[in-house]
Design a protein around this motif. Structure first.
Motif, PDB file in Angstrom:
ATOM      1  N   PHE A 151      23.893  36.560  40.239  1.00  7.91           N
ATOM      2  CA  PHE A 151      24.830  36.054  40.563  1.00  7.91           C
ATOM      3  C   PHE A 151      25.284  35.505  39.352  1.00  7.91           C
ATOM      4  O   PHE A 151      26.854  35.359  39.284  1.00  7.91           O
ATOM      5  N   TYR A 152      25.013  34.937  38.002  1.00  4.18           N
ATOM      6  CA  TYR A 152      25.551  34.147  36.632  1.00  4.18           C
ATOM      7  C   TYR A 152      26.342  35.506  36.099  1.00  4.18           C
ATOM      8  O   TYR A 152      26.418  35.444  35.229  1.00  4.18           O
ATOM      9  N   LEU A 153      26.513  36.676  36.344  1.00  3.89           N
ATOM     10  CA  LEU A 153      26.393  37.912  35.745  1.00  3.89           C
ATOM     11  C   LEU A 153      27.471  38.496  36.459  1.00  3.89           C
ATOM     12  O   LEU A 153      27.743  39.817  35.876  1.00  3.89           O
ATOM     13  N   ARG A 154      27.637  37.843  37.558  1.00  2.00           N
ATOM     14  CA  ARG A 154      29.094  38.611  38.492  1.00  2.00           C
ATOM     15  C   ARG A 154      29.874  39.151  37.350  1.00  2.00           C
ATOM     16  O   ARG A 154      29.989  37.806  36.871  1.00  2.00           O
ATOM     17  N   PRO A 155      30.472  40.169  38.222  1.00  5.72           N
ATOM     18  CA  PRO A 155      32.021  40.722  37.159  1.00  5.72           C
ATOM     19  C   PRO A 155      32.774  39.455  37.152  1.00  5.72           C
ATOM     20  O   PRO A 155      34.433  39.929  36.970  1.00  5.72           O
ATOM     21  N   TYR A 156      32.374  38.482  37.885  1.00  5.05           N
ATOM     22  CA  TYR A 156      34.268  37.515  38.339  1.00  5.05           C
ATOM     23  C   TYR A 156      34.170  35.996  37.976  1.00  5.05           C
ATOM     24  O   TYR A 156      32.605  35.936  38.631  1.00  5.05           O
ATOM     25  N   LEU A 157      34.510  35.841  36.693  1.00  6.69           N
ATOM     26  CA  LEU A 157      34.136  34.713  36.363  1.00  6.69           C
ATOM     27  C   LEU A 157      34.861  33.495  36.885  1.00  6.69           C
ATOM     28  O   LEU A 157      36.342  33.458  37.110  1.00  6.69           O
ATOM     29  N   GLY A 158      34.501  32.715  37.253  1.00 11.56           N
ATOM     30  CA  GLY A 158      35.254  31.168  38.030  1.00 11.56           C
ATOM     31  C   GLY A 158      35.144  29.751  37.140  1.00 11.56           C
ATOM     32  O   GLY A 158      34.856  29.081  37.372  1.00 11.56           O
ATOM     33  N   LEU A 159      37.252  30.196  36.308  1.00 14.91           N
ATOM     34  CA  LEU A 159      36.920  28.911  35.311  1.00 14.91           C
ATOM     35  C   LEU A 159      37.150  27.976  35.623  1.00 14.91           C
ATOM     36  O   LEU A 159      36.379  26.755  35.441  1.00 14.91           O
ATOM     37  N   THR A 160      37.769  27.916  36.807  1.00 15.32           N
ATOM     38  CA  THR A 160      38.472  26.710  37.781  1.00 15.32           C
ATOM     39  C   THR A 160      37.222  26.578  37.581  1.00 15.32           C
ATOM     40  O   THR A 160      36.409  25.167  37.919  1.00 15.32           O
ATOM     41  N   GLY A 161      35.830  26.658  38.460  1.00 15.32           N
ATOM     42  CA  GLY A 161      34.779  26.149  38.793  1.00 15.32           C
ATOM     43  C   GLY A 161      33.859  25.761  38.329  1.00 15.32           C
ATOM     44  O   GLY A 161      33.590  24.551  37.951  1.00 15.32           O
ATOM     45  N   VAL A 201      37.939  28.311  43.666  1.00 13.28           N
ATOM     46  CA  VAL A 201      37.345  28.338  42.785  1.00 13.28           C
ATOM     47  C   VAL A 201      37.220  29.975  42.665  1.00 13.28           C
ATOM     48  O   VAL A 201      37.642  30.632  41.629  1.00 13.28           O
ATOM     49  N   ASP A 202      37.169  30.599  44.066  1.00 12.82           N
ATOM     50  CA  ASP A 202      37.093  31.903  44.487  1.00 12.82           C
ATOM     51  C   ASP A 202      38.166  32.351  44.058  1.00 12.82           C
ATOM     52  O   ASP A 202      38.489  34.458  43.509  1.00 12.82           O
ATOM     53  N   ASP A 203      39.422  31.945  45.045  1.00 11.83           N
ATOM     54  CA  ASP A 203      40.711  32.620  44.390  1.00 11.83           C
ATOM     55  C   ASP A 203      41.421  33.046  42.971  1.00 11.83           C
ATOM     56  O   ASP A 203      42.051  33.728  43.048  1.00 11.83           O
ATOM     57  N   TRP A 204      40.412  31.894  42.677  1.00  7.92           N
ATOM     58  CA  TRP A 204      41.235  32.110  40.527  1.00  7.92           C
ATOM     59  C   TRP A 204      40.092  32.783  39.924  1.00  7.92           C
ATOM     60  O   TRP A 204      40.565  32.923  38.590  1.00  7.92           O
ATOM     61  N   ALA A 205      39.059  32.862  40.660  1.00 13.23           N
ATOM     62  CA  ALA A 205      38.488  33.767  39.179  1.00 13.23           C
ATOM     63  C   ALA A 205      38.598  34.868  38.478  1.00 13.23           C
ATOM     64  O   ALA A 205      40.259  35.616  39.232  1.00 13.23           O
ATOM     65  N   ILE A 206      38.969  35.167  37.864  1.00  9.71           N
ATOM     66  CA  ILE A 206      38.832  36.436  36.657  1.00  9.71           C
ATOM     67  C   ILE A 206      38.340  37.674  37.063  1.00  9.71           C
ATOM     68  O   ILE A 206      36.613  37.282  36.637  1.00  9.71           O
ATOM     69  N   ASP A 207      38.997  38.589  37.733  1.00 11.34           N
ATOM     70  CA  ASP A 207      38.395  39.437  37.178  1.00 11.34           C
ATOM     71  C   ASP A 207      37.595  40.863  35.655  1.00 11.34           C
ATOM     72  O   ASP A 207      38.539  40.762  34.905  1.00 11.34           O
ATOM     73  N   LEU A 208      36.043  40.586  35.474  1.00 11.23           N
ATOM     74  CA  LEU A 208      36.073  41.349  34.554  1.00 11.23           C
ATOM     75  C   LEU A 208      35.319  42.937  35.079  1.00 11.23           C
ATOM     76  O   LEU A 208      34.198  42.952  34.214  1.00 11.23           O
ATOM     77  N   THR A 209      35.703  43.306  35.717  1.00  7.69           N
ATOM     78  CA  THR A 209      34.807  44.110  36.384  1.00  7.69           C
ATOM     79  C   THR A 209      35.068  45.225  35.157  1.00  7.69           C
ATOM     80  O   THR A 209      34.357  46.455  35.110  1.00  7.69           O
ATOM     81  N   ALA A 210      36.131  45.283  34.579  1.00  9.05           N
ATOM     82  CA  ALA A 210      36.711  46.239  33.589  1.00  9.05           C
ATOM     83  C   ALA A 210      35.403  46.322  32.208  1.00  9.05           C
ATOM     84  O   ALA A 210      35.350  47.795  32.201  1.00  9.05           O
ATOM     85  N   ILE A 211      34.995  45.331  32.539  1.00  9.87           N
ATOM     86  CA  ILE A 211      33.986  45.010  31.351  1.00  9.87           C
ATOM     87  C   ILE A 211      32.523  45.534  31.390  1.00  9.87           C
ATOM     88  O   ILE A 211      31.407  45.648  31.199  1.00  9.87           O
ATOM     89  N   GLY A 212      32.025  44.807  32.982  1.00 11.36           N
ATOM     90  CA  GLY A 212      31.280  45.022  33.637  1.00 11.36           C
ATOM     91  C   GLY A 212      30.486  44.113  34.093  1.00 11.36           C
ATOM     92  O   GLY A 212      30.011  44.100  35.651  1.00 11.36           O
TER      93      GLY A 212
END
Length: 366
Positions: free
Chosen positions: A77-87, A147-158
């Motif tokens: 889960f550390y490398l999931r493509p959604y960066l929880g910056l607020t969390g 946290v989850d609703d504000w996560a940054i989507d990085l799926t384009a990067i992987g």
């Protein structure tokens, strides 16, 4: 070993790793907050260098095993493509303030419990319940909103690893370069102090702690390939796993404890063995209601903050960093800021004194 035996063996392996980790940490007083206090208020960086060495060793060992195909971090889960910056920021701040109120982090509380600290038992009970509630209970709705609703989507990067982000920015695979620069820079800072280079006990402690965390990745990766049941790929954290231990103690769900549960229990056993060896085990309780309330509040903040940030000081600062997740340095920096604010409030009478500077002296070379 068939799949069922493998699933049962997993918490036992975690327990053995925990015994080593708890014994070494208790024997050599490996403590995050203590290291920070000495660095900030007396200019002694030996504890902080030991801590950073553990994180660096874990990262280098883990990345080496990834390159060799021994470890697979794809599903962590550390490398999931959604960066929880607020969390990472909010959770880190909460966890850091909680550390200051309690006087140690979640891992430190586990180690102190092994030495007979009933105060730490209270902290861990509150921390564990708060963590479970935040992960999959009532407080989970707060986590989803903040946290989850504000996560940054990085799926384009992987994924959200630092090498992946650099590779996307530079246009070529920057993984080896990132590992060498980060690892080499940290090692240069760690051993740049001549006095620390002669602290063989500290060097050994940091190395062992880092290798135990890296071992967790190898163990859970291996068992995930031979077990009939799903295996969470993990290496070491002391927020949600503490809550999982409580759940397994008070309920019977038909499920076998995982590696993280075994690691937590093993750390308590290892710390108890070290306390027996050093003859420093003793019962400790809160002196008064004020101290008890501070420990209750600190435990709650660390439990909620640890889930928001996806890990504690060990869970993000060492384990998360070993994967080179982008959330790790952000969460850990927020924990440092939270701890600094909390300590300033408790020691100097005002949280804002943390920004005035002048608290720490110059670190000696000897």
């Amino acid at each position: 070993m068939d799949g069922l035996e493998a699933h049962i063996a997993l918490p036992l392996v975690g327990g053995m790793a925990g015994i080593v980790l708890g014994f070494v940490a208790r024997l050599n007083r490996f403590c995050t907050l203590s290291a920070l206090e000495r660095f900030w208020y007396s200019g002694d960086g030996s504890g902080l260098r030991t801590w950073v060495l553990a994180s660096t060793v874990a990262m280098l060992a883990t990345q080496a095993m990834v390159a060799l195909g021994v470890v697979d971090l794809t599903d962590t889960f550390y490398l999931r493509p959604y960066l929880g910056l607020t969390g990472a920021v909010l959770g880190g701040l909460m966890f850091g303030v909680g550390m200051a109120l309690v006087g140690t982090c979640a891992f430190g509380a586990v180690i102190r419990l092994g030495g007979g600290s009933l105060r730490s038992m209270v902290v861990l009970l509150v921390l564990g319940l708060a963590a479970v509630s935040t992960q999959r209970g009532l407080l989970g709705q707060v986590r989803i909103t903040l946290v989850d609703d504000w996560a940054i989507d990085l799926t384009a990067i992987g994924d959200q690893s630092i090498p992946s982000l650099l590779s996307a920015a530079l246009g070529f695979d920057a993984t080896p370069t990132a590992i060498l620069l980060i690892g080499g820079g940290l090692l240069a800072w760690i051993f740049g102090n001549s006095g620390f280079r002669r602290r063989w006990t500290s060097i050994l402690t940091g190395t062992v702690v880092g290798l135990v965390i890296a071992f967790g990745w190898a163990a859970t990766t291996y068992f995930s390939t031979i077990s009939f049941e799903p295996v969470q790929i993990e290496a070491g954290s002391f927020s949600v796993p503490v809550g999982d231990v409580i759940i397994h103690v008070i309920t019977y769900t038909g499920t076998v404890p995982d590696y993280g549960v075994g690691l937590v229990v093993g750390c308590v056993v290892g710390a108890a063995l070290a306390s027996w060896y050093r003859h420093d085990a003793r019962w400790e309780v809160c002196d008064d209601a004020r101290e008890l309330s501070r420990h209750l509040a600190g435990g709650a903040l660390m439990g909620v903050g640890g889930v928001f940030a996806m890990g504690c000081t060990i869970g993000q600062g060492v384990t998360g960093f070993s994967t080179l997740a982008a959330s790790a340095p952000i969460a850990f920096a927020s924990m440092l800021l939270g701890a600094r604010l909390g300590l300033s409030w408790m020691i100097e009478g005002s949280a804002w004194s943390a920004f005035r500077g002048g608290a720490s002296g110059t670190e000696p070379a000897e």
